[in-house]
Motif scaffolding. Structure first.
Motif, short mmCIF file in Angstrom:
data_model
loop_
_atom_site.label_atom_id
_atom_site.label_comp_id
_atom_site.label_asym_id
_atom_site.label_seq_id
_atom_site.Cartn_x
_atom_site.Cartn_y
_atom_site.Cartn_z
N SER A 190 12.66 -7.37 -8.41
CA SER A 190 12.05 -8.50 -7.71
C SER A 190 10.54 -8.38 -7.62
O SER A 190 9.84 -9.39 -7.51
N SER A 191 10.02 -7.18 -7.63
CA SER A 191 8.59 -6.96 -7.43
C SER A 191 7.86 -6.94 -8.77
O SER A 191 8.21 -6.16 -9.67
N PRO A 192 6.84 -7.80 -8.96
CA PRO A 192 6.10 -7.82 -10.23
C PRO A 192 5.42 -6.48 -10.52
O PRO A 192 5.10 -5.71 -9.60
N LYS A 193 5.17 -6.22 -11.81
CA LYS A 193 4.57 -4.95 -12.20
C LYS A 193 3.20 -4.75 -11.57
O LYS A 193 2.83 -3.63 -11.18
N ALA A 194 2.42 -5.85 -11.43
CA ALA A 194 1.09 -5.73 -10.84
C ALA A 194 1.17 -5.23 -9.40
O ALA A 194 0.34 -4.42 -8.97
N VAL A 195 2.19 -5.68 -8.67
CA VAL A 195 2.37 -5.23 -7.30
C VAL A 195 2.84 -3.78 -7.27
O VAL A 195 2.35 -2.96 -6.49
N GLN A 196 3.76 -3.44 -8.17
CA GLN A 196 4.26 -2.06 -8.22
C GLN A 196 3.15 -1.07 -8.57
O GLN A 196 3.12 0.05 -8.06
N ASP A 197 2.23 -1.49 -9.44
CA ASP A 197 1.13 -0.61 -9.82
C ASP A 197 0.22 -0.29 -8.62
O ASP A 197 -0.21 0.86 -8.44
N VAL A 198 -0.05 -1.30 -7.81
CA VAL A 198 -0.90 -1.09 -6.63
C VAL A 198 -0.19 -0.18 -5.63
O VAL A 198 -0.80 0.71 -5.03
N ILE A 199 1.11 -0.41 -5.43
CA ILE A 199 1.88 0.43 -4.51
C ILE A 199 1.88 1.88 -5.00
O ILE A 199 1.67 2.82 -4.24
N ALA A 200 2.10 2.05 -6.31
CA ALA A 200 2.17 3.40 -6.88
C ALA A 200 0.84 4.14 -6.74
O ALA A 200 0.82 5.37 -6.58
N ALA A 201 -0.27 3.41 -6.76
CA ALA A 201 -1.58 4.05 -6.61
C ALA A 201 -1.72 4.72 -5.25
O ALA A 201 -2.47 5.69 -5.10
N GLY A 202 -0.99 4.23 -4.26
CA GLY A 202 -1.10 4.80 -2.93
C GLY A 202 -0.01 5.80 -2.58
O GLY A 202 -0.24 6.73 -1.81
N ARG A 203 1.20 5.63 -3.17
CA ARG A 203 2.31 6.47 -2.74
C ARG A 203 3.04 7.16 -3.88
O ARG A 203 4.02 7.87 -3.65
N GLY A 204 2.62 6.94 -5.11
CA GLY A 204 3.26 7.61 -6.23
C GLY A 204 4.44 6.87 -6.79
O GLY A 204 4.76 6.98 -7.97
N SER A 205 5.11 6.09 -5.99
CA SER A 205 6.24 5.27 -6.42
C SER A 205 5.85 3.81 -6.28
O SER A 205 5.10 3.43 -5.38
N GLY A 206 6.37 2.97 -7.18
CA GLY A 206 6.02 1.56 -7.16
C GLY A 206 6.82 0.72 -6.20
O GLY A 206 6.65 -0.50 -6.16
N LEU A 207 7.70 1.34 -5.43
CA LEU A 207 8.54 0.60 -4.50
C LEU A 207 8.34 1.11 -3.07
O LEU A 207 7.99 2.27 -2.85
N ILE A 208 8.58 0.22 -2.11
CA ILE A 208 8.55 0.58 -0.69
C ILE A 208 9.94 0.31 -0.13
O ILE A 208 10.35 -0.85 -0.03
N PRO A 209 10.70 1.33 0.21
CA PRO A 209 12.07 1.10 0.68
C PRO A 209 12.09 0.37 2.03
O PRO A 209 11.12 0.38 2.78
N LEU A 210 13.23 -0.24 2.31
CA LEU A 210 13.39 -0.99 3.56
C LEU A 210 13.23 -0.09 4.79
O LEU A 210 12.85 -0.56 5.86
N THR A 211 13.50 1.20 4.62
CA THR A 211 13.33 2.12 5.75
C THR A 211 11.85 2.28 6.13
O THR A 211 11.55 2.77 7.22
N ASP A 212 10.95 1.88 5.24
CA ASP A 212 9.52 1.94 5.54
C ASP A 212 8.95 0.59 5.96
O ASP A 212 7.75 0.48 6.23
N THR A 213 9.81 -0.45 5.99
CA THR A 213 9.33 -1.78 6.39
C THR A 213 10.18 -2.29 7.56
O THR A 213 9.95 -1.92 8.70
N ILE A 214 11.20 -3.09 7.27
CA ILE A 214 11.92 -3.75 8.37
C ILE A 214 12.78 -2.79 9.18
O ILE A 214 13.10 -3.09 10.34
N PHE A 215 13.15 -1.63 8.61
CA PHE A 215 13.97 -0.68 9.36
C PHE A 215 13.15 0.49 9.92
O PHE A 215 13.72 1.44 10.44
N ARG A 216 11.85 0.44 9.79
CA ARG A 216 10.99 1.44 10.43
C ARG A 216 11.06 1.23 11.94
O ARG A 216 11.06 0.10 12.42
N TRP A 217 11.09 2.32 12.70
CA TRP A 217 11.33 2.18 14.14
C TRP A 217 10.21 1.37 14.80
O TRP A 217 10.46 0.60 15.74
N GLN A 218 8.99 1.50 14.33
CA GLN A 218 7.91 0.72 14.92
C GLN A 218 8.13 -0.78 14.72
O GLN A 218 7.89 -1.59 15.61
#
Length: 483
Positions: A190-218
């Motif tokens: 679902s995530s375009p390559k351009a978005v995955q590349d930017v994510i990977a530049a910060g965290r090494g992986s091109g994806l952000i799991p749901l546990t880091d977004t909507i299921f994060r306790w904060q």
């Protein structure tokens, strides 16, 4: 005793504020169609003011650098698939809601509350819970519940009830199980390559799991706080007594939520439409497909729950609940007029989307905001940005694809947690829905109301909830490490 009087005064004050906003919107606010017309030329004015040409690059394959005219035309049909999906959500959701079993459930829910104030708070709570589970079903289900409550309970303000039926889309939906941005960044498909590349530049992986977004306790804590505050505000702003307007006062004729089978004489050839045989077969066939679809979905079943899948589930569920095909056909025929606003207005919103996305205006606006901030206030600034742009381009999924590269790139540069920025973006996007009628159209169609009838109440809710969101996302950002 003084405390009781002070509490009553506060309640009356908030109700008076909401009524004042409602009086203003009823007098001055155009209908939803007028809103999109004004919005179109407001974006034209902003574009011209920032140097965007009227006529520019006319390359039909271009995704940026177009003039306003060509960008408007390119964007006009860009939401056509989404338009059809939304029309089917209205029709499918309505058909499910008026089926005999669900109609009985709605009728029971409508009798839970005994006072007008409790009815409005209850509707707000149901709207947020159902939109957290799935925003599409919530739009129609809660609207029909609001109609039924208004039908059986005297003294309840139909405008406030309608506004609270929509509340979930203006508060918690994007933090729920159908939040588009969070689902996109969690799925490689679902995530375009351009978005995955930017994510990977910060965290090494091109994806952000749901546990880091909507299921994060904060994020869960922020959602819970917004829920509680919104229900409390719904209780406080509810007008009572002579200030309340019933559905009849607004010219809306309410009828019971039922789908009664016709007692007309049938021909032998009508057997097919009134037999449950093909209902059972088709539902089994559809269930077989859905099981296989979710089994083979990349990123898990939750990420595969898109609008097409939701619509298929709604249609199959409606067929099963109505049991006989003729009953479903009748329910769909009744629901079709409710989709007319979506069919007319969504292409015009697509034109607005085009002028912002394909001219580079979106990136220009974001650049203004990023230059004004630092790592502490970046979440709040992006929350404001997402809300402002969401007023003019109310399509969270497609808008996120365009904005994600520079929103997340700025987060990388400022060392702000990427997953938290998805949460912030979603909360701002949801808040925008309280200020414009795009997503209100399905709810308004079911309620028989105009946008001006409910937007005084949604604006009052915005004035409480949005500042709260900005404070919370700023505070909780300090508890998170990059990325």
């Amino acid at each position: 005793m003084a405390t009781v009087h002070q509490q009553a005064d506060r309640e009356r004050l908030l109700a008076r504020i909401a009524l004042r906003f409602t009086a203003i919107t009823e007098r001055w606010l155009p209908d939803a169609f007028g809103f999109v017309l004004v919005g179109t030329f407001l974006i034209v004015a902003i574009g011209l003011g920032t140097g965007v040409p009227i006529i520019g690059n006319a390359d039909p394959a271009a995704t940026s650098g177009l003039g306003l005219v060509d960008a408007w035309g390119k964007g006009f049909w860009s939401l056509i698939t989404f338009t059809m999906q939304m029309a089917m959500i209205i029709i499918g959701g309505y058909a499910v809601a008026v089926s005999p079993p669900v109609a009985r459930l709605i009728a029971r829910l409508a009798t839970i509350v005994r006072t007008p104030r409790a009815a409005i708070a209850f509707t707000a709570a149901v709207s947020m819970v159902s939109s957290y589970l799935n925003w599409a079903f919530s739009l129609v289900f809660t609207a029909i519940l609001a109609r039924e409550i208004a039908r059986v309970l005297r003294g309840v303000d139909y405008r406030a009830l309608g506004a609270m039926a929509f509340l979930g889309l203006g508060t918690v939906w994007a933090q729920g199980l159908s939040g588009s941005a969070a689902l996109q960044v969690a799925s490689a498909g679902s995530s375009p390559k351009a978005v995955q590349d930017v994510i990977a530049a910060g965290r090494g992986s091109g994806l952000i799991p749901l546990t880091d977004t909507i299921f994060r306790w904060q994020g869960l804590v922020v959602t819970a706080i917004v829920f509680v505050v919104a229900v409390l505000v719904a209780w406080l702003i509810a007008p009572t007594g002579a200030a309340a307007k019933s559905a009849a006062d607004l010219g809306v004729d309410l009828h019971p939520v039922r789908a009664e089978e016709s007692g007309e004489q049938r021909r032998p050839g009508d057997w097919l439409e009134h037999s449950p045989v093909f209902t059972i077969l088709l539902c089994l066939f559809g269930l077989w497909y859905l099981v296989r679809y979710f089994q083979h979905a990349r990123g898990g079943a939750l990420n595969a729950l898109d609008l097409n899948t939701v619509n298929l589930i709604l249609i199959l569920l409606a067929l099963l609940l109505h049991w006989r095909p003729a009953q479903l056909v009748r329910a769909v025929r009744e629901a079709a007029p409710a989709a007319s606003g979506v069919l007319l207005q969504f292409p015009l919103y697509g034109g607005i989307f085009g002028m912002i996305a394909y001219t580079g205006l979106s990136k220009t606006i974001a650049g203004w905001l990023v230059h004004l901030t630092n790592d502490t206030f970046y979440p709040a600034i992006i929350g404001v940005y997402s809300c402002v742009l969401g007023v003019f381009v109310p399509s969270g999924g497609s808008k996120w694809v365009i904005e994600a590269p520079y929103v997340l790139e700025a987060a990388n540069q400022l060392k702000v947690n990427q997953g938290w920025m998805v949460v912030v973006y979603d909360l701002g996007e949801a808040s925008a829905n309280l200020l414009q009628p795009f997503w209100m159209l399905p709810t308004l169609a079911v309620l028989g109301l105009k946008a001006r009838h409910i937007m005084g109440y949604t604006f009052a809710m915005f004035l409480v909830c949005f500042p709260l969101v900005l404070v919370l996302v700023t505070v909780f950002a300090r508890t998170l490490a990059f990325p």
